[in-house]
Design a protein around this motif. Structure first.
Motif, PDB file in Angstrom:
ATOM      1  N   GLY A 165      27.351  59.267  10.958  1.00 54.86           N
ATOM      2  CA  GLY A 165      27.169  57.807  10.044  1.00 54.86           C
ATOM      3  C   GLY A 165      26.058  57.131  10.027  1.00 54.86           C
ATOM      4  O   GLY A 165      25.967  56.080   9.568  1.00 54.86           O
ATOM      5  N   VAL A 166      24.954  57.734  10.689  1.00 56.44           N
ATOM      6  CA  VAL A 166      23.674  56.959  10.732  1.00 56.44           C
ATOM      7  C   VAL A 166      22.799  57.147   9.603  1.00 56.44           C
ATOM      8  O   VAL A 166      22.655  58.259   8.967  1.00 56.44           O
ATOM      9  CB  VAL A 166      22.725  57.517  11.829  1.00 56.44           C
ATOM     10  N   ARG A 167      22.493  55.869   9.130  1.00 56.59           N
ATOM     11  CA  ARG A 167      21.704  56.046   7.997  1.00 56.59           C
ATOM     12  C   ARG A 167      20.590  54.974   7.852  1.00 56.59           C
ATOM     13  O   ARG A 167      20.596  53.877   8.698  1.00 56.59           O
ATOM     14  CB  ARG A 167      22.653  55.559   6.850  1.00 56.59           C
ATOM     15  N   GLY A 168      19.480  55.281   7.363  1.00 58.96           N
ATOM     16  CA  GLY A 168      18.229  54.335   7.164  1.00 58.96           C
ATOM     17  C   GLY A 168      18.314  53.820   5.810  1.00 58.96           C
ATOM     18  O   GLY A 168      19.222  53.921   4.937  1.00 58.96           O
ATOM     19  N   LEU A 182      19.320  58.139   3.620  1.00 58.25           N
ATOM     20  CA  LEU A 182      17.969  58.546   4.423  1.00 58.25           C
ATOM     21  C   LEU A 182      18.637  58.515   5.811  1.00 58.25           C
ATOM     22  O   LEU A 182      19.499  57.723   6.098  1.00 58.25           O
ATOM     23  CB  LEU A 182      17.186  57.376   4.108  1.00 58.25           C
ATOM     24  N   ILE A 183      17.940  59.356   6.371  1.00 58.88           N
ATOM     25  CA  ILE A 183      18.195  59.447   7.986  1.00 58.88           C
ATOM     26  C   ILE A 183      17.085  59.328   8.858  1.00 58.88           C
ATOM     27  O   ILE A 183      16.072  60.007   8.677  1.00 58.88           O
ATOM     28  CB  ILE A 183      18.974  60.798   8.422  1.00 58.88           C
ATOM     29  N   PRO A 184      16.743  58.233   9.607  1.00 59.02           N
ATOM     30  CA  PRO A 184      15.731  58.018  10.382  1.00 59.02           C
ATOM     31  C   PRO A 184      15.865  58.537  11.839  1.00 59.02           C
ATOM     32  O   PRO A 184      16.735  58.491  12.349  1.00 59.02           O
ATOM     33  CB  PRO A 184      15.758  56.479  10.517  1.00 59.02           C
ATOM     34  N   VAL A 185      14.963  59.551  12.021  1.00 63.30           N
ATOM     35  CA  VAL A 185      15.050  60.507  13.211  1.00 63.30           C
ATOM     36  C   VAL A 185      14.120  60.223  14.295  1.00 63.30           C
ATOM     37  O   VAL A 185      12.633  59.740  14.002  1.00 63.30           O
ATOM     38  CB  VAL A 185      14.970  61.945  12.951  1.00 63.30           C
ATOM     39  N   HIS A 186      14.383  59.952  15.759  1.00 63.74           N
ATOM     40  CA  HIS A 186      13.482  59.929  16.463  1.00 63.74           C
ATOM     41  C   HIS A 186      12.884  61.247  16.976  1.00 63.74           C
ATOM     42  O   HIS A 186      13.241  62.334  17.240  1.00 63.74           O
ATOM     43  CB  HIS A 186      14.089  59.375  18.093  1.00 63.74           C
ATOM     44  N   HIS A 187      11.399  61.257  17.009  1.00 67.88           N
ATOM     45  CA  HIS A 187      10.696  62.648  17.286  1.00 67.88           C
ATOM     46  C   HIS A 187      11.207  63.274  18.422  1.00 67.88           C
ATOM     47  O   HIS A 187      11.151  64.575  18.405  1.00 67.88           O
ATOM     48  CB  HIS A 187       9.177  62.237  17.361  1.00 67.88           C
TER      49      HIS A 187
END
Ligand SMILES: [Zn+2]
Lengths: 338, 233
Positions: free
Chosen positions: A319-322, A109-114
């Protein structure tokens, strides 16, 4: 090397959207279900109504994104979703759908800033060149963001009160225009020969911040005074006067920042960057300045999931993951991921 | 046949896995945590404990409402997304019926209710042994509900976390006709949810996309809009 495919989901406001992005640059599918016809009658977005629509649409929109791409969940690399900012109840639908989908198929999962999403819409148009300056203008945001490399964000200016798009909607209401008011004011302003002289809010000399509430009040006062005198207002003149003030402030501050930080590229993003008056002004100024200026096509300016997928693609590589405990963050700040 | 049940209609949370009629795993908690944060990790934990993979499930049951709007949407969104992407049927059960199942075998009727603020409730009345509805799920003033119950003229068992809020009023109006389930029966259970879902015919997998929560109330904005439309006529 295998191709990277990201399924992205965006539900931060009143569009239920899903997209599949290949290698961070190519749109494989991009589906948006808009609620505008439903929200129009309320003259703005009602959060509870928005959340209800998102639940109705969410799986339909994701299904369409996969079908249009002719892909199976097993073809995907990761699932990305807008974490914030936005309406919390609306964000939660996309986030929980993304988490359930990721769990079902064992995908990261990848959390993204709008706002990062809005900026990365440009990666779908042209490669990003750094340092880069982004002007993000929408119903919820007015921000100048400096990027020195992928994943690095520095907010150098932002609105202290209303977002530009919000001011547009409020002035449109004064002029008795339907929601959303931006396109109507833009059209009237284009048609007008002259505009009313409304004030410009420059704030402190070196500030890159914005303020639009004073301008909004000036328009309301003007209408009020005319009403008291029993005179009709000319909507074209008001629209042009208002738009000229917004565009001049946005353009001037963006130009000054572009010079100060010696940027290689200027980007406009967000729903208000679809505004013709603003686009033309920025295009002219940066052509003269000889700095490449990019605005994504209209479909990528307003809220969509393709832009979320584009940002997520670079986040995935970094490597960013939620995780499954991810929550909606309605006031999330734009932070660097590197 | 393996069932997953998800109940998040109010602040408590319950998830269950039932295999061939046997409860394999069940959690029931009332920690007042955000469902958005807790539900998916709990589902993952239950699957791990049961040594199951998501693809192993055959059907999903979810509490469809009424209840807290956000709570319902989180449960329904997760249930719906899992059912859709795993191509399994999704069965919705009234969250009031799930709660009423806690009082099963009561000699009379069972009244399940949730506080809906301003002296209003979401409520329904069920047969004490079959848990079939006698008065369907609806939004009502507490007074309106108590009048209906008085007319039924049968012993009533009240269940739910919110019965304490209305206890005085209930006793004042119904006296001996009313009794109250103990707090050990106040939390809805995922296992009951699955049991009730199993009584329903399995819907088609294609029906998942159009599944929505049963709010039993339109939004305030829509109510005001309708009022304005009528005024305008
Ligand atoms: Zn946006």
């Amino acid at each position: 090397m295998n191709d990277q495919y990201i399924l992205a989901i965006e539900t931060s406001c009143d569009e239920t959207a899903a997209a599949i992005i290949r290698n961070g640059t190519e749109i494989v599918s991009n589906i948006v279900a808009s609620q505008i016809d439903s929200q129009k009658r309320f003259g703005g977005v009602v959060p509870e109504v928005a959340s209800r629509h998102h639940v109705e649409q969410i799986t339909i929109v994701i299904e369409e994104a996969l079908e249009k791409a002719n892909m199976q969940p097993s073809d995907l690399t990761a699932v990305a979703v807008t974490e914030g900012p936005g309406l919390v109840g609306a964000l939660l639908i996309g986030i929980n759908a993304a988490k359930a989908f990721a769990f079902a198929h064992g995908l990261p999962l990848i959390p993204v800033h709008h706002i990062a999403g809005h900026i990365y819409a440009n990666a779908l148009v042209e490669p990003m060149e750094f340092p880069l300056l982004a002007l993000v203008v929408s119903g919820g945001h007015t921000e100048l963001v400096l990027m020195k490399e992928h994943g690095s964000f520095e907010v150098i200016g932002e609105t202290r009160d209303d977002a530009a798009g919000e001011a547009y909607d409020k002035v449109a209401r004064v002029l008795n225009m339907p929601y959303p008011g931006g396109p109507h004011i833009d059209r009237l302003a284009q048609e007008a020969k002259e505009g009313i002289d409304f004030p410009r809010a420059w704030l402190e000399e070196n500030s890159y911040d914005f303020s639009f509430s004073g301008l909004k009040s000036a328009v309301i006062n003007y209408k009020h005074n005319m009403d008291q005198r029993g005179e009709e207002i000319d909507p074209q003149k008001v629209a042009k006067g208002f738009q000229d003030s917004v565009v001049e402030v946005l353009t001037t501050k963006t130009l000054r920042a572009a010079r100060e930080f010696n940027v290689k590229q200027v980007i406009a993003a967000g729903g208000v960057s679809a505004n013709k008056g603003l686009r033309t002004s920025l295009e002219q100024v940066f052509e003269k300045e000889q700095i490449p200026f990019i605005v994504p096509p209209l479909k990528l300016c307003t809220d969509n999931a393709a832009m979320i997928g584009a940002a997520a693609s670079y986040m995935y590589v970094a490597g960013v993951r939620g995780d499954l405990a991810m929550n909606g963050l309605p006031g999330k700040e734009l932070k660097s991921w590197i | 046949m393996i069932w997953l049940g998800i109940e998040t209609s109010n602040s408590p949370l319950s998830i269950a896995i039932v295999k061939d009629g046997q409860v394999v795993e069940e959690i029931v908690q009332n920690e007042n945590l955000t469902h958005s944060v807790t539900v998916m990790p709990k589902i993952e934990e239950l699957f791990q404990k049961a040594k199951l993979k998501p693809v192993d499930i055959d059907a999903i049951a979810v509490s469809e409402g009424p209840g807290s709007y956000t709570g319902l949407r989180i449960g329904v969104t997760i249930a719906k997304t899992l059912a859709w992407t795993l191509k399994k049927p999704l069965v919705g059960v009234s969250s009031l019926q799930v709660l009423a199942a806690n009082g099963q075998d009561f000699n009379g009727v069972i009244c399940a209710l949730f506080d809906a603020r301003r002296q209003n409730v979401y409520t329904a009345v069920f047969h004490g042994t079959t848990i079939e509805p006698i008065i369907e799920d609806h939004h009502s003033s507490i007074e309106g509900l108590l009048e209906q119950l008085q007319e039924l003229n049968m012993p009533v068992l009240f269940v739910g976390l919110d019965i304490d809020i209305f206890k005085e009023k209930i006793v004042a109006q119904l006296g001996d006709q009313a009794s109250f389930a103990p707090s050990s029966l106040a939390l809805p259970r995922g296992a009951h949810l699955i049991e009730l879902a199993q009584k329903q015919p399995l819907p088609s997998v294609e029906a998942v996309n159009s599944f929505i929560p049963q709010y039993h109330r339109i939004t305030e904005a829509e109510a005001n809009w309708i009022k304005d439309q009528k005024k305008g006529q």
